[in-house]
Design a protein around this motif. Structure first.
Motif, PDB file in Angstrom:
ATOM      1  N   ILE A 125     -15.318 -68.259 -24.531  1.00  0.00           N
ATOM      2  CA  ILE A 125     -15.235 -69.136 -23.366  1.00  0.00           C
ATOM      3  C   ILE A 125     -14.098 -70.128 -23.536  1.00  0.00           C
ATOM      4  O   ILE A 125     -13.373 -70.437 -22.586  1.00  0.00           O
ATOM      5  N   LEU A 126     -13.903 -70.613 -24.738  1.00  0.00           N
ATOM      6  CA  LEU A 126     -12.799 -71.533 -25.015  1.00  0.00           C
ATOM      7  C   LEU A 126     -11.452 -70.848 -24.802  1.00  0.00           C
ATOM      8  O   LEU A 126     -10.539 -71.428 -24.210  1.00  0.00           O
ATOM      9  N   CYS A 127     -11.326 -69.614 -25.247  1.00  0.00           N
ATOM     10  CA  CYS A 127     -10.097 -68.843 -25.005  1.00  0.00           C
ATOM     11  C   CYS A 127      -9.891 -68.591 -23.519  1.00  0.00           C
ATOM     12  O   CYS A 127      -8.758 -68.647 -23.019  1.00  0.00           O
ATOM     13  N   ALA A 128     -10.972 -68.319 -22.802  1.00  0.00           N
ATOM     14  CA  ALA A 128     -10.873 -68.103 -21.358  1.00  0.00           C
ATOM     15  C   ALA A 128     -10.436 -69.378 -20.640  1.00  0.00           C
ATOM     16  O   ALA A 128      -9.625 -69.327 -19.707  1.00  0.00           O
ATOM     17  N   LEU A 129     -10.942 -70.522 -21.064  1.00  0.00           N
ATOM     18  CA  LEU A 129     -10.514 -71.788 -20.473  1.00  0.00           C
ATOM     19  C   LEU A 129      -9.027 -72.041 -20.715  1.00  0.00           C
ATOM     20  O   LEU A 129      -8.317 -72.535 -19.835  1.00  0.00           O
TER      21      LEU A 129
END
Length: 150
Positions: A125-129
């Motif tokens: 999710i952090l990479c997606a953000l």
């Protein structure tokens, strides 16, 4: 702010090329800022973790989270550059956008430290953000510059 003061920002806005297409060079400029300023934290964390024989997951969370914060700051800076007293507005607009990055960054680093929780979900999710802010950031900055300079 320096581009606005010397008039180069007005020339970029008045050019025939859309601001969304002139944003990739700005994206590289923001990327250079990230490489020169923000890369030290993950690099120092990775060196310290390799010396202490600790998991490298914490450095990966910093590496994945700092671009999201950098490009979110780009949106706020584009909003604040056209205002005379945009400092408070910058803090009010950028802080709520950075809270999800901080939440998932802390969750991923906590999962890397403890090992009890799965590391992959908050890290993904952090990479997606970061990816979303990398893609949407120049479009939002261009829209805010268009609105602010008109």
């Amino acid at each position: 702010m320096a581009d606005h003061e010397d008039g180069s920002l007005d020339l970029i806005v008045m050019s025939r090329t859309p601001l969304e297409l002139t944003a990739p060079p700005r994206r590289w400029r923001i990327g250079c800022r990230w490489v020169t300023a923000d890369h030290r934290y993950p690099g120092a964390g990775a060196v310290a973790e390799s010396r202490c024989d600790i998991d490298v997951g914490r450095a990966l969370t910093l590496l994945a989270g700092t671009p999201a914060l950098t490009f979110t700051g780009m949106i706020g800076a584009a909003l604040a550059v056209t205002l005379h007293r945009g400092g408070l507005l910058l803090a009010v607009l950028v802080l709520p956008l950075s809270i999800p990055v901080l939440i998932f960054g802390v969750a991923a680093s906590q999962a890397a430290i403890s090992g009890e929780l799965p590391f992959g979900t908050p890290f993904s999710i952090l990479c997606a953000l970061s990816l979303i802010s990398f893609i949407i950031g120049p479009f939002a900055a261009a829209a805010s510059l268009r609105h602010g300079l008109d």
